[in-house]
Design a protein around this motif. Structure first.
Motif, PDB file in Angstrom:
ATOM      1  N   ASN A 137       4.322  10.520  -9.228  1.00 37.23           N
ATOM      2  CA  ASN A 137       3.744   9.195  -8.986  1.00 37.23           C
ATOM      3  C   ASN A 137       3.128   9.112  -7.593  1.00 37.23           C
ATOM      4  OD1 ASN A 137       4.221   7.873 -11.412  1.00 37.23           O
ATOM      5  ND2 ASN A 137       6.289   7.265 -10.844  1.00 37.23           N
ATOM      6  N   ARG A 138       3.824   9.618  -6.614  1.00 39.51           N
ATOM      7  CA  ARG A 138       3.294   9.560  -5.248  1.00 39.51           C
ATOM      8  C   ARG A 138       2.033  10.409  -5.112  1.00 39.51           C
ATOM      9  NH1 ARG A 138       8.913   9.399  -4.187  1.00 39.51           N
ATOM     10  NH2 ARG A 138       9.022  11.670  -3.869  1.00 39.51           N
ATOM     11  N   ARG A 139       1.980  11.524  -5.853  1.00 36.45           N
ATOM     12  CA  ARG A 139       0.782  12.377  -5.794  1.00 36.45           C
ATOM     13  C   ARG A 139      -0.426  11.662  -6.413  1.00 36.45           C
ATOM     14  NH1 ARG A 139       4.164  14.228  -3.503  1.00 36.45           N
ATOM     15  NH2 ARG A 139       2.988  13.105  -1.935  1.00 36.45           N
ATOM     16  N   ILE A 140      -0.239  11.041  -7.587  1.00 35.66           N
ATOM     17  CA  ILE A 140      -1.374  10.389  -8.237  1.00 35.66           C
ATOM     18  C   ILE A 140      -1.805   9.154  -7.449  1.00 35.66           C
ATOM     19  CG2 ILE A 140       0.057   9.010  -9.825  1.00 35.66           C
ATOM     20  CD1 ILE A 140      -3.324  10.548 -10.726  1.00 35.66           C
ATOM     21  N   LEU A 141      -0.851   8.443  -6.852  1.00 37.27           N
ATOM     22  CA  LEU A 141      -1.202   7.281  -6.038  1.00 37.27           C
ATOM     23  C   LEU A 141      -1.976   7.704  -4.797  1.00 37.27           C
ATOM     24  CD1 LEU A 141       2.107   5.211  -6.284  1.00 37.27           C
ATOM     25  CD2 LEU A 141      -0.113   4.608  -7.287  1.00 37.27           C
ATOM     26  N   SER A 142      -1.630   8.858  -4.238  1.00 38.85           N
ATOM     27  CA  SER A 142      -2.336   9.355  -3.059  1.00 38.85           C
ATOM     28  C   SER A 142      -3.722   9.883  -3.428  1.00 38.85           C
ATOM     29  CB  SER A 142      -1.526  10.470  -2.381  1.00 38.85           C
ATOM     30  OG  SER A 142      -0.303   9.983  -1.898  1.00 38.85           O
ATOM     31  N   ARG A 143      -3.834  10.513  -4.596  1.00 34.12           N
ATOM     32  CA  ARG A 143      -5.102  11.157  -4.991  1.00 34.12           C
ATOM     33  C   ARG A 143      -6.088  10.192  -5.636  1.00 34.12           C
ATOM     34  NH1 ARG A 143      -9.263  12.699  -6.105  1.00 34.12           N
ATOM     35  NH2 ARG A 143     -10.075  14.779  -6.591  1.00 34.12           N
ATOM     36  N   ALA A 144      -5.585   9.153  -6.320  1.00 29.72           N
ATOM     37  CA  ALA A 144      -6.468   8.244  -7.059  1.00 29.72           C
ATOM     38  C   ALA A 144      -7.427   7.514  -6.118  1.00 29.72           C
ATOM     39  CB  ALA A 144      -5.636   7.228  -7.841  1.00 29.72           C
ATOM     40  N   ALA A 145      -8.635   7.293  -6.626  1.00 35.57           N
ATOM     41  CA  ALA A 145      -9.606   6.504  -5.864  1.00 35.57           C
ATOM     42  C   ALA A 145      -9.349   5.016  -6.042  1.00 35.57           C
ATOM     43  CB  ALA A 145     -11.027   6.849  -6.324  1.00 35.57           C
ATOM     44  N   LYS A 146      -8.864   4.635  -7.254  1.00 37.43           N
ATOM     45  CA  LYS A 146      -8.540   3.241  -7.546  1.00 37.43           C
ATOM     46  C   LYS A 146      -7.222   3.191  -8.307  1.00 37.43           C
ATOM     47  CE  LYS A 146     -12.207   1.040  -5.930  1.00 37.43           C
ATOM     48  NZ  LYS A 146     -12.117  -0.005  -4.888  1.00 37.43           N
ATOM     49  N   VAL A 147      -6.426   2.173  -8.006  1.00 36.98           N
ATOM     50  CA  VAL A 147      -5.139   1.960  -8.673  1.00 36.98           C
ATOM     51  C   VAL A 147      -5.131   0.525  -9.192  1.00 36.98           C
ATOM     52  CG1 VAL A 147      -2.634   1.906  -8.399  1.00 36.98           C
ATOM     53  CG2 VAL A 147      -3.990   3.598  -7.139  1.00 36.98           C
ATOM     54  N   ALA A 148      -4.894   0.360 -10.503  1.00 35.65           N
ATOM     55  CA  ALA A 148      -5.008  -0.963 -11.127  1.00 35.65           C
ATOM     56  C   ALA A 148      -3.692  -1.365 -11.798  1.00 35.65           C
ATOM     57  CB  ALA A 148      -6.145  -0.979 -12.146  1.00 35.65           C
ATOM     58  N   PRO A 149      -2.759  -1.979 -11.048  1.00 37.10           N
ATOM     59  CA  PRO A 149      -1.548  -2.537 -11.666  1.00 37.10           C
ATOM     60  C   PRO A 149      -1.854  -3.856 -12.359  1.00 37.10           C
ATOM     61  CG  PRO A 149      -1.527  -2.982  -9.322  1.00 37.10           C
ATOM     62  CD  PRO A 149      -2.771  -2.163  -9.585  1.00 37.10           C
ATOM     63  N   LEU A 150      -0.935  -4.288 -13.240  1.00 38.93           N
ATOM     64  CA  LEU A 150      -1.196  -5.457 -14.076  1.00 38.93           C
ATOM     65  C   LEU A 150      -0.793  -6.782 -13.450  1.00 38.93           C
ATOM     66  CD1 LEU A 150      -0.164  -4.081 -17.593  1.00 38.93           C
ATOM     67  CD2 LEU A 150      -2.336  -3.856 -16.377  1.00 38.93           C
ATOM     68  N   ASP A 151       0.097  -6.766 -12.452  1.00 40.12           N
ATOM     69  CA  ASP A 151       0.491  -8.016 -11.799  1.00 40.12           C
ATOM     70  C   ASP A 151       0.972  -7.715 -10.384  1.00 40.12           C
ATOM     71  OD1 ASP A 151       3.386  -7.441 -11.899  1.00 40.12           O
ATOM     72  OD2 ASP A 151       3.245  -7.879 -14.036  1.00 40.12           O
ATOM     73  N   ARG A 152       1.226  -8.764  -9.611  1.00 41.65           N
ATOM     74  CA  ARG A 152       1.580  -8.563  -8.204  1.00 41.65           C
ATOM     75  C   ARG A 152       2.971  -7.950  -8.044  1.00 41.65           C
ATOM     76  NH1 ARG A 152       4.867 -12.289  -5.649  1.00 41.65           N
ATOM     77  NH2 ARG A 152       5.455 -14.167  -6.825  1.00 41.65           N
ATOM     78  N   PHE A 153       3.844  -8.199  -9.012  1.00 39.73           N
ATOM     79  CA  PHE A 153       5.176  -7.599  -8.961  1.00 39.73           C
ATOM     80  C   PHE A 153       5.078  -6.075  -9.133  1.00 39.73           C
ATOM     81  CE2 PHE A 153       5.677 -11.953 -10.415  1.00 39.73           C
ATOM     82  CZ  PHE A 153       6.684 -12.430  -9.592  1.00 39.73           C
ATOM     83  N   MET A 154       4.182  -5.645 -10.008  1.00 41.32           N
ATOM     84  CA  MET A 154       3.957  -4.220 -10.224  1.00 41.32           C
ATOM     85  C   MET A 154       3.316  -3.585  -8.988  1.00 41.32           C
ATOM     86  SD  MET A 154       2.155  -2.551 -13.597  1.00 41.32           S
ATOM     87  CE  MET A 154       3.415  -3.196 -14.706  1.00 41.32           C
ATOM     88  N   ALA A 155       2.399  -4.297  -8.365  1.00 39.57           N
ATOM     89  CA  ALA A 155       1.785  -3.791  -7.140  1.00 39.57           C
ATOM     90  C   ALA A 155       2.841  -3.589  -6.050  1.00 39.57           C
ATOM     91  CB  ALA A 155       0.698  -4.754  -6.668  1.00 39.57           C
ATOM     92  N   ASP A 156       3.780  -4.505  -5.956  1.00 37.94           N
ATOM     93  CA  ASP A 156       4.850  -4.367  -4.961  1.00 37.94           C
ATOM     94  C   ASP A 156       5.715  -3.141  -5.241  1.00 37.94           C
ATOM     95  OD1 ASP A 156       4.030  -6.613  -3.562  1.00 37.94           O
ATOM     96  OD2 ASP A 156       5.476  -7.958  -4.521  1.00 37.94           O
ATOM     97  N   ARG A 157       5.954  -2.852  -6.516  1.00 39.94           N
ATOM     98  CA  ARG A 157       6.729  -1.661  -6.880  1.00 39.94           C
ATOM     99  C   ARG A 157       5.991  -0.389  -6.452  1.00 39.94           C
ATOM    100  NH1 ARG A 157      11.968  -1.774  -9.674  1.00 39.94           N
ATOM    101  NH2 ARG A 157      12.163  -3.862 -10.557  1.00 39.94           N
ATOM    102  N   LEU A 158       4.668  -0.394  -6.593  1.00 41.09           N
ATOM    103  CA  LEU A 158       3.886   0.771  -6.184  1.00 41.09           C
ATOM    104  C   LEU A 158       3.948   0.954  -4.672  1.00 41.09           C
ATOM    105  CD1 LEU A 158       0.716   0.342  -8.425  1.00 41.09           C
ATOM    106  CD2 LEU A 158       2.651   1.869  -8.797  1.00 41.09           C
ATOM    107  N   ARG A 159       3.847  -0.137  -3.943  1.00 43.84           N
ATOM    108  CA  ARG A 159       3.935  -0.043  -2.477  1.00 43.84           C
ATOM    109  C   ARG A 159       5.289   0.519  -2.056  1.00 43.84           C
ATOM    110  NH1 ARG A 159       1.564  -5.418  -3.188  1.00 43.84           N
ATOM    111  NH2 ARG A 159      -0.660  -5.317  -2.683  1.00 43.84           N
ATOM    112  N   ALA A 160       6.328   0.173  -2.813  1.00 45.12           N
ATOM    113  CA  ALA A 160       7.673   0.634  -2.469  1.00 45.12           C
ATOM    114  C   ALA A 160       7.821   2.152  -2.614  1.00 45.12           C
ATOM    115  CB  ALA A 160       8.706  -0.067  -3.351  1.00 45.12           C
TER     116      ALA A 160
END
Length: 415
Positions: A162-185
């Motif tokens: 997960n950390r590799r794809i988040l670092s490599r992706a050009a765009k990341v599209a979560p479905l809600d703000r709670f999910m975005a917070d989980r990604l930041r974590a």
């Protein structure tokens, strides 16, 4: 005129399979194709829930070139079956992605979780930007449901991925703000990587599969007639019956209300969580419970509008890990919601903002019965008013055309 950009989409599930991930991927793919892009989808040749169902190996759907891989789905009976299907699927995707024309962009979702491996390899070796569509989060989900421990090797490996794809992706599209917070974590304690992740994130709610429309009146609704629902007030749960969306509390409340002639409970869909519905029907033969399979996409307006109230479920441990997409189908036909879940969630925000339904607590049958008795006693005009507010909110904030366009803009911004 510039040649069309080739967009490679990796998704183990795709229409006509009824799974929601495939339907959203198809909507996005066809919208991108309508913009003139050369869209190619790599998917499975077998059904996701029922691998005995076989689909055409090659076809064009809505202007999209679809190629389906054999031996890439063995059902969801066990984790081993899922992993075997995913592994064979990814091996074939890698071969295709590495030895066909270079894509201008790659779109991949979190279903299956390991699909990001193929996206990463293709993205690096073919120098293609990746859009990572975050529809759910694993290993967060298997940890939250107790299937695996946080210290287990598969969990640590998937978190690393997960950390590799988040670092490599050009765009990341979560479905809600709670999910975005989980990604930041995922980058807690790593300020540098978190700073790089932030501008990539675009929160995009999933759009409704059915456009807002006038609900089919009771007397004209073929679904109600076909299943003998009559004039009873229908409380419906429609969609995947997974371990993350337990219907136990609703079933127990329905059994307690079995002698109330005003209500009938309809469970539409499939999944391992459906077992409790089937067992309740087999054991008690209640007159107010009905279990049905997934309905064809074309019949959704009829089946969804057959309900008077739609049930939405959220496990407290899964806020920000999964997103209850089925809420939009209920809102599209102007129906209020009965929400089972924690207060801090995307659904609670909708309920508080719009006054479009009721909330009960998972595991608390008394609270469920109280909400259902209120629904049974409410004047029809009150239900209609709540449903109208839900539909208006959907048309304004969650327009399918607007959200599809925003999603396409997100993908094409990576070229």
């Amino acid at each position: 005129m510039a040649p069309p950009h080739r967009i490679l989409i990796i998704s183990q599930v795709y229409v006509p399979d009824p799974a929601a991930v495939g339907q959203y991927m198809a909507d996005a793919a066809e919208a991108l194709a309508a913009r003139g892009h050369d869209v190619r989808v790599l998917t499975s040749a077998s059904g996701y829930d029922d691998p005995s169902i076989k689909y055409a190996r090659r076809e064009v759907r809505g202007g999209v070139q679809v190629r389906r891989m054999p031996l890439s789905s063995f059902g969801k009976r066990t984790i081993a079956h899922r992993l075997l299907g995913q592994g064979l699927f990814l091996a074939q995707v890698l071969l295709h992605g590495l030895f066909s024309r270079r894509p201008a962009a790659v779109l991949v979702s979190t279903s299956p979780p390991m699909a990001s491996i193929a996206a990463l390899v293709i993205g690096v070796l073919r120098r293609a930007p990746i859009t990572y569509w975050v529809m759910d989060l694993n290993p967060d989900q298997v940890i939250a449901t107790g299937v695996m421990k946080p210290t287990s090797l598969p969990v640590r490996a998937l978190d690393w991925l997960n950390r590799r794809i988040l670092s490599r992706a050009a765009k990341v599209a979560p479905l809600d703000r709670f999910m975005a917070d989980r990604l930041r974590a995922k980058f807690a304690g790593d300020a540098g990587r978190l700073q790089k992740l932030e501008p990539k994130i675009t929160v995009l709610p999933p759009w409704p599969m059915v456009e807002p429309a006038a609900a089919i009146p009771r007397g004209e609704n073929a679904f109600r007639r076909r299943h003998g629902l009559g004039d009873r007030r229908v409380v419906m749960y429609s969609g995947n019956h997974g371990m993350t969306t337990p219907v136990d509390t609703l079933v127990d409340a329905a059994l307690r209300l079995r002698d109330d002639p005003r209500l009938v409970f309809v469970f539409v869909g499939a999944g391992p969580g459906k077992r409790c519905v089937e067992e309740a029907i087999a054991r008690h033969a209640p007159p107010n419970l009905l279990s049905l399979p997934y309905q064809p996409l074309a019949d959704l307006p009829c089946s969804l509008s057959a309900a008077d109230v739609h049930v939405v479920l959220m496990n407290e441990r899964l806020v920000g890990i999964v997103h209850p997409c089925k809420v939009y189908g209920a809102m599209s036909v102007g129906r209020p919601l009965l929400y089972f879940g924690p207060r801090a969630s995307h659904i609670t925000e909708l309920l508080d903002e719009g006054g479009i339904g009721w909330r009960a607590t998972q595991g608390d049958v008394d609270s469920a019965v109280a909400a259902l008795e209120e629904i049974a006693s409410a004047p029809a005009a009150d239900l209609h008013a709540k449903g109208a507010k839900a539909q208006a909110m959907l048309a304004g904030r969650f327009s399918a055309e607007k959200l599809r366009n925003q999603f396409c803009d997100t993908v094409t911004a990576t070229f």
